[in-house]
Design a protein around this motif. Structure first.
Motif, PDB file in Angstrom:
ATOM      1  N   ASN A  98      15.201 148.888   9.417  1.00 28.05           N
ATOM      2  CA  ASN A  98      14.234 149.038  10.504  1.00 28.05           C
ATOM      3  C   ASN A  98      14.442 147.975  11.587  1.00 28.05           C
ATOM      4  O   ASN A  98      13.510 147.317  12.042  1.00 28.05           O
ATOM      5  N   GLY A  99      15.688 147.787  11.967  1.00 28.54           N
ATOM      6  CA  GLY A  99      16.005 146.865  13.056  1.00 28.54           C
ATOM      7  C   GLY A  99      16.152 145.417  12.653  1.00 28.54           C
ATOM      8  O   GLY A  99      16.615 144.592  13.442  1.00 28.54           O
ATOM      9  N   ILE A 148      18.035 152.706   7.646  1.00 28.32           N
ATOM     10  CA  ILE A 148      18.910 151.573   7.357  1.00 28.32           C
ATOM     11  C   ILE A 148      20.189 151.821   8.140  1.00 28.32           C
ATOM     12  O   ILE A 148      20.834 152.862   7.981  1.00 28.32           O
ATOM     13  N   ASP A 149      20.521 150.891   9.032  1.00 29.77           N
ATOM     14  CA  ASP A 149      21.694 151.043   9.897  1.00 29.77           C
ATOM     15  C   ASP A 149      22.805 150.110   9.458  1.00 29.77           C
ATOM     16  O   ASP A 149      22.569 148.959   9.109  1.00 29.77           O
ATOM     17  N   PHE A 150      24.021 150.643   9.520  1.00 24.63           N
ATOM     18  CA  PHE A 150      25.199 149.866   9.130  1.00 24.63           C
ATOM     19  C   PHE A 150      26.157 149.806  10.312  1.00 24.63           C
ATOM     20  O   PHE A 150      26.283 150.789  11.052  1.00 24.63           O
ATOM     21  N   ALA A 151      26.823 148.680  10.488  1.00 24.02           N
ATOM     22  CA  ALA A 151      27.787 148.554  11.586  1.00 24.02           C
ATOM     23  C   ALA A 151      28.984 147.728  11.145  1.00 24.02           C
ATOM     24  O   ALA A 151      28.842 146.695  10.486  1.00 24.02           O
ATOM     25  N   ALA A 171      26.815 153.726  10.881  1.00 24.23           N
ATOM     26  CA  ALA A 171      26.301 154.753   9.978  1.00 24.23           C
ATOM     27  C   ALA A 171      24.815 154.483   9.821  1.00 24.23           C
ATOM     28  O   ALA A 171      24.353 153.358  10.050  1.00 24.23           O
ATOM     29  N   SER A 172      24.080 155.510   9.467  1.00 17.41           N
ATOM     30  CA  SER A 172      22.640 155.344   9.358  1.00 17.41           C
ATOM     31  C   SER A 172      22.103 156.209   8.216  1.00 17.41           C
ATOM     32  O   SER A 172      22.583 157.319   8.000  1.00 17.41           O
ATOM     33  N   LYS A 173      21.134 155.676   7.477  1.00 18.99           N
ATOM     34  CA  LYS A 173      20.536 156.426   6.364  1.00 18.99           C
ATOM     35  C   LYS A 173      19.024 156.287   6.425  1.00 18.99           C
ATOM     36  O   LYS A 173      18.501 155.243   6.811  1.00 18.99           O
TER      37      LYS A 173
END
Lengths: 160, 107
Positions: free
Chosen positions: B55-56, B86-89, B100-102
């Motif tokens: 969430n950021g 949940i963001d992945f970079a 990617a994002s889940k």
């Protein structure tokens, strides 16, 4: 008579000079290479104290899990865990991992937060030869803990 | 650069639960010490940064060096606090970023 003695002597001296010249060059060359292209336990320790800001190091709490023998150094599974409650007041900030026998000591650094919940990270690393892998954890209160593990590597994984 | 990353996150979790996240991205992780057939050094090209935001807010990140194996894999833990993303970079030496994002539902 004098001439026959002089001739072998001068030949000897010339070949000796040649041999020592080559020898000195070879030694100088290898010294230069090992200084620029290989980490040692000393450079690895120096790198770690740079990364952790030179704080006093205590042993324990950090557990580095690696296979005893790595058949292929190109990909070695590694799990680093730190004994910590990971609460908002007491958690692991960073885990730095270095290798003592790779071309560069740096391996990976993990930045954790209370939101991580559990101080355990698994990844896969490259190891050039049989060596120690050292991990240092920086806690939220600034204390630093160290753990290490030796791995025997059958085939190195750093190219070349 | 890299192909689509693979990320494994549970779709549901109960509040306060600590769950595991596994990530894998296809990447050569060229070390910069290898030589090509002509004897010239192949320039370094690795993913040097990975981050995971819940969430950021960043919960986990890693600074990678050439000693991380090809196709970087990470397994780590996160505490379920609230529903969200949940963001992945992953960022490489050229500055390119793959994300990617889940979604996760916390009850």
């Amino acid at each position: 008579m004098a001439k026959t003695i002089k001739k072998p002597l001068s030949v000897d001296r010339r070949s000796l000079l040649k041999a020592t010249g080559v020898g000195v060059l070879a030694v100088a060359g290898s010294g230069l290479l090992s200084r620029t292209a290989q980490a040692t336990p000393e450079t690895a320790a120096k790198k770690l104290s740079e990364l952790t800001g030179g704080a006093a190091v205590k042993q324990g709490k950090v557990n580095v899990k690696l296979p005893e023998i790595a058949e292929n150094g190109r990909t070695v599974p590694m799990t680093v865990s730190v004994d910590s409650p990971m609460s908002s007041g007491n958690y692991v900030k960073t885990i730095h991992v270095v290798a003592e026998g790779n071309p560069n000591p740096d391996v990976v650094s993990f930045n954790l937060s209370p939101g991580t919940g559990k101080a355990e990270v698994a990844t896969r690393i490259r190891l050039g030869k049989t060596q120690n892998v050292v991990a240092r954890a920086v806690m939220s209160d600034g204390s630093v803990y160290e753990g290490k593990r030796q791995v025997k590597v059958t085939i190195g994984g750093c190219g070349g | 650069m890299a192909k689509k990353p693979r990320v494994k996150v549970p779709s549901k979790a109960s509040k306060g639960q600590v769950f595991q996240i596994k990530t894998l991205i296809t990447h050569k992780m060229e070390t910069g010490t290898r030589k090509n057939k002509k004897g010239k050094l192949i320039p370094r090209m690795i993913i040097n940064k990975f981050s995971c935001k819940y969430n950021g807010k960043e919960v986990f990140s890693a600074n990678l060096h050439p000693a991380v194996a090809a196709n970087p894999y990470f397994a780590f833990y996160t505490k379920a606090s609230e529903s969200g993303t949940i963001d992945f970079a992953w960022t490489d030496d050229a500055g390119k970023t793959v994300t990617a994002s889940k979604k996760i539902t916390v009850s």
